[in-house]
Design an enzyme around this catalytic site. Structure first.
Site, mmCIF file in Angstrom:
data_model
loop_
_atom_site.group_PDB
_atom_site.id
_atom_site.type_symbol
_atom_site.label_atom_id
_atom_site.label_comp_id
_atom_site.label_asym_id
_atom_site.label_seq_id
_atom_site.Cartn_x
_atom_site.Cartn_y
_atom_site.Cartn_z
ATOM 1 N N ARG A 1 9.872 36.534 70.278
ATOM 2 C CA ARG A 1 9.386 37.766 71.341
ATOM 3 C C ARG A 1 9.864 38.119 70.812
ATOM 4 O O ARG A 1 10.033 39.163 70.009
ATOM 5 C CB ARG A 1 10.574 36.294 72.663
ATOM 6 N N LYS B 1 16.630 38.660 73.915
ATOM 7 C CA LYS B 1 17.965 38.205 73.690
ATOM 8 C C LYS B 1 19.123 38.462 73.736
ATOM 9 O O LYS B 1 18.962 39.796 73.436
ATOM 10 C CB LYS B 1 18.112 37.126 72.653
ATOM 11 N N TYR C 1 17.899 40.580 78.326
ATOM 12 C CA TYR C 1 18.927 39.560 78.755
ATOM 13 C C TYR C 1 20.512 39.193 78.247
ATOM 14 O O TYR C 1 20.455 39.549 77.100
ATOM 15 C CB TYR C 1 18.395 37.638 78.238
ATOM 16 N N HIS D 1 23.047 37.314 79.771
ATOM 17 C CA HIS D 1 24.102 36.024 80.259
ATOM 18 C C HIS D 1 25.812 35.624 79.736
ATOM 19 O O HIS D 1 26.307 35.728 78.968
ATOM 20 C CB HIS D 1 23.475 34.508 79.275
ATOM 21 N N GLU E 1 18.262 39.194 83.596
ATOM 22 C CA GLU E 1 18.497 37.637 84.694
ATOM 23 C C GLU E 1 18.999 38.477 85.708
ATOM 24 O O GLU E 1 19.629 37.340 86.685
ATOM 25 C CB GLU E 1 19.701 36.644 83.841
ATOM 26 N N ASP F 1 22.241 28.481 78.847
ATOM 27 C CA ASP F 1 22.386 29.722 78.758
ATOM 28 C C ASP F 1 23.318 30.172 79.924
ATOM 29 O O ASP F 1 23.869 31.656 79.551
ATOM 30 C CB ASP F 1 21.283 30.692 78.640
HETATM 31 N N1 LIG Z 1 17.560 27.817 78.075
HETATM 32 C C1 LIG Z 1 16.152 28.639 78.525
HETATM 33 O O1 LIG Z 1 16.202 28.992 77.857
HETATM 34 C C2 LIG Z 1 16.352 29.412 79.725
HETATM 35 C C3 LIG Z 1 17.477 29.084 80.612
HETATM 36 N N2 LIG Z 1 16.660 29.364 81.379
HETATM 37 C C4 LIG Z 1 18.155 28.837 82.864
HETATM 38 O O2 LIG Z 1 17.759 27.881 83.514
HETATM 39 C C5 LIG Z 1 19.027 27.899 85.310
HETATM 40 C C6 LIG Z 1 17.825 27.764 86.111
HETATM 41 O O3 LIG Z 1 17.381 28.610 86.342
HETATM 42 P P1 LIG Z 1 15.798 29.316 87.794
HETATM 43 O O4 LIG Z 1 15.673 28.098 87.382
HETATM 44 O O5 LIG Z 1 15.831 30.209 87.220
HETATM 45 O O6 LIG Z 1 17.253 29.030 88.468
HETATM 46 P P2 LIG Z 1 17.220 29.423 90.773
HETATM 47 O O7 LIG Z 1 17.706 30.268 91.127
HETATM 48 O O8 LIG Z 1 15.374 29.661 90.573
HETATM 49 O O9 LIG Z 1 17.193 28.392 91.042
HETATM 50 C C7 LIG Z 1 18.587 27.022 90.446
HETATM 51 C C8 LIG Z 1 18.756 25.822 91.835
HETATM 52 O O10 LIG Z 1 19.528 25.266 91.756
HETATM 53 C C9 LIG Z 1 20.569 25.495 92.602
HETATM 54 N N3 LIG Z 1 21.688 24.742 92.309
HETATM 55 C C10 LIG Z 1 23.465 25.136 92.612
HETATM 56 N N4 LIG Z 1 23.865 24.779 92.188
HETATM 57 C C11 LIG Z 1 23.747 23.269 92.755
HETATM 58 C C12 LIG Z 1 24.281 22.733 92.422
HETATM 59 N N5 LIG Z 1 25.795 21.851 92.715
HETATM 60 N N6 LIG Z 1 23.466 20.808 92.722
HETATM 61 C C13 LIG Z 1 22.550 20.942 92.705
HETATM 62 N N7 LIG Z 1 21.702 22.189 92.909
HETATM 63 C C14 LIG Z 1 22.455 23.161 92.672
HETATM 64 C C15 LIG Z 1 19.979 25.925 93.629
HETATM 65 O O11 LIG Z 1 20.155 25.487 94.765
HETATM 66 C C16 LIG Z 1 18.671 26.323 93.285
HETATM 67 O O12 LIG Z 1 17.742 25.687 93.483
HETATM 68 C C17 LIG Z 1 18.982 29.512 84.891
HETATM 69 O O13 LIG Z 1 20.592 29.635 84.637
HETATM 70 C C18 LIG Z 1 18.896 29.974 83.617
HETATM 71 O O14 LIG Z 1 19.043 30.878 83.287
HETATM 72 C C19 LIG Z 1 15.730 30.098 82.271
HETATM 73 C C20 LIG Z 1 15.186 30.057 81.342
HETATM 74 C C21 LIG Z 1 15.288 29.890 80.178
HETATM 75 C C1 LIG Z 2 16.331 33.037 80.136
HETATM 76 C C2 LIG Z 2 16.355 33.020 78.392
HETATM 77 O O1 LIG Z 2 18.133 33.586 78.509
HETATM 78 C C3 LIG Z 2 15.713 33.008 78.027
HETATM 79 O O2 LIG Z 2 14.410 33.242 77.800
HETATM 80 O O3 LIG Z 2 15.495 32.876 76.482
#
Ligand SMILES: NC(=O)C1=CN([C@@H]2O[C@H](COP(=O)(O)OP(=O)(O)OC[C@H]3O[C@@H](n4cnc5c(N)ncnc54)[C@H](O)[C@@H]3O)[C@@H](O)[C@H]2O)C=CC1
Ligand SMILES: CC(=O)C(=O)O
Ligand SMILES: [Mg+2]
Length: 372
Positions: free
Chosen positions: A15, A75, A94, A96, A118, A270
């Site tokens: 990216r 990143k 980003y 994190h 983020e 992340d």
């Molecule tokens: N690995 C990767 O490449 C990527 C990772 N992410 C990560 O994914 C994660 C989620 O992001 P989003 O979906 O945008 O967040 P979001 O804020 O839209 O959704 C998170 C959900 O988790 C729920 N939640 C919080 N604590 C909880 C618990 N104890 N039990 C059950 N549900 C719970 C919240 O109520 C919310 O609905 C973040 O850490 C984000 O940084 C996002 C994009 C890419």
């Molecule tokens: C959200 C994030 O960490 C990514 O898009 O790589």
């Protein structure tokens, strides 16, 4: 302002912070843009496209970091990038930071103004610069989960949707926010048996309205997580407590009770991950096995779908990049409380409370750190 775009150096990260059409917008606003040679070549955006948009091309990352007033990346800066940051320079990317003391220390030492995509918020709620990548990661999580359930990949040899006469796989999504909802949508599309677990009843109600009887919604308790996880073929971790380290909701004991060849995808990696057994992996070596369960924990999943992701990310980041360039960091932040929520580190101070709390560091409110 001079805006700099280095080539990303994280493993298999293709990216790029700005696409040529974003460059053109910035130049139209009276700014200059310098792009490191080859920054977009992995996704078909070559130097010629950037030059045509009005950018100048730099030979090295050193050139970009030395010249630019604002660095726009994707990143978190890698250690050799952090060393090139300086006081007065804006870093817009980003970050994190909560699970990453080393990077945080580097940003503190640099004296730069670090704005994390983020944690920027929206007047309509949610995290508008995380959302597009969460959409990608959520959709992708089901794709990779299905892949690793194949026998040749070490999986149990299970087709998500089953076939007539054979039951579909059980997919459990923990966290029904942006990434979780997109995972649910894809898993449903593949005709799996889908359960989504969230701690917000309002969110579960919305999911119920969105998807109807084809999705089981479940309130998040230890009991519920245990019951669903141990019987799942694919578990997707998609929780978030904004800015903070992810809660470890799935214990090693639960993983041990899952059937061998099952798959877990920890999107939340992340922010440190929501499985006790998670550790960050890369696109080059994305999976490992614990107690017979395949773990996919790539911290930059959208990097694997880098062209789609770059365009989606630019749609969300450009308005704030323009505000920062037009007004300078201090005024842009002062004028917009949602952009202000993105400020994580400024002149050696941690200005985001959840980051400071998780790292047990001193917190200085953003307005105070900026002298407002
Ligand atoms: N690995 C990767 O490449 C990527 C990772 N992410 C990560 O994914 C994660 C989620 O992001 P989003 O979906 O945008 O967040 P979001 O804020 O839209 O959704 C998170 C959900 O988790 C729920 N939640 C919080 N604590 C909880 C618990 N104890 N039990 C059950 N549900 C719970 C919240 O109520 C919310 O609905 C973040 O850490 C984000 O940084 C996002 C994009 C890419
Ligand atoms: C959200 C994030 O960490 C990514 O898009 O790589
Ligand atoms: Mg329902």
């Amino acid at each position: 302002m001079l805006i700099g775009v280095p080539k990303e150096i994280k493993n298999h990260e293709y990216r790029v912070g700005l696409i040529p059409s974003s460059v053109r917008e910035l130049i139209h606003h009276g700014h200059k843009v310098v792009v490191q040679t080859g920054a977009g070549e992995g996704i078909g955006l070559d130097d010629r496209a950037y030059k045509a948009a009005g950018a100048s091309i730099a030979k090295s990352a050193e050139d970009v970091f030395a010249k630019a007033d604002m660095i726009v990346k994707v990143k978190e800066p890698q250690p050799r990038e952090t060393k090139m940051l300086r006081k007065g320079q804006i870093l817009y990317t980003y970050l994190h930071l909560a699970p990453d003391p080393v990077q945080t220390e580097g940003l503190i030492k640099s004296g730069c103004t670090a704005i994390a995509y983020e944690t920027i918020t929206s007047p309509r709620g949610g995290l508008p610069l995380l959302a597009p990548m969460s959409e990608v990661a959520g959709r992708m999580s089901v794709q990779v989960g299905a892949h690793y359930l194949e026998k040749a990949q070490g999986g149990a040899g299970i087709l998500l949707g089953g076939v007539p006469g054979v039951a579909p796989a059980k997919v459990v999504v923990i966290g029904g926010g942006v990434s979780g909802t997109n995972a649910v949508r894809m898993a449903m599309g593949m005709e799996a048996n889908v359960t989504v677990i969230d701690r917000s009843v309002d969110r579960l109600r919305q999911l119920d309205e969105m998807f109807g009887s084809k999705v089981y919604t479940c309130y998040s308790t230890l009991d519920a997580i245990e019951e669903h996880v141990v019987n799942a073929d694919l578990v997707i971790g998609a929780v978030l407590v904004p800015g903070a380290a992810a809660p470890k909701l799935v214990t090693r004991k639960m993983i041990k009770q899952m059937r061998p060849g099952s798959v877990v995808v920890d999107i939340a990696i992340d922010q440190g991950g929501c499985f006790e057994t998670s550790k960050a992996t890369t696109h080059a070596d994305p999976v490992y096995v614990v107690d017979g369960v395949i773990h996919y924990c790539v911290a930059n999943m959208p990097g694997g779908l880098s062209r789609t992701s770059t365009f989606a990310l630019n749609n969300a980041t450009l308005p704030f990049a323009l505000a920062l360039a037009d007004k300078g960091a201090k005024k842009a932040l002062a004028d917009d409380p949602h952009l202000m929520n993105g400020l994580n580190v400024h002149e050696g101070k941690i200005t985001y409370k959840a980051v400071a709390d998780d790292l047990k560091k001193k917190y200085v409110p953003a307005a105070e750190a900026l002298g407002l």
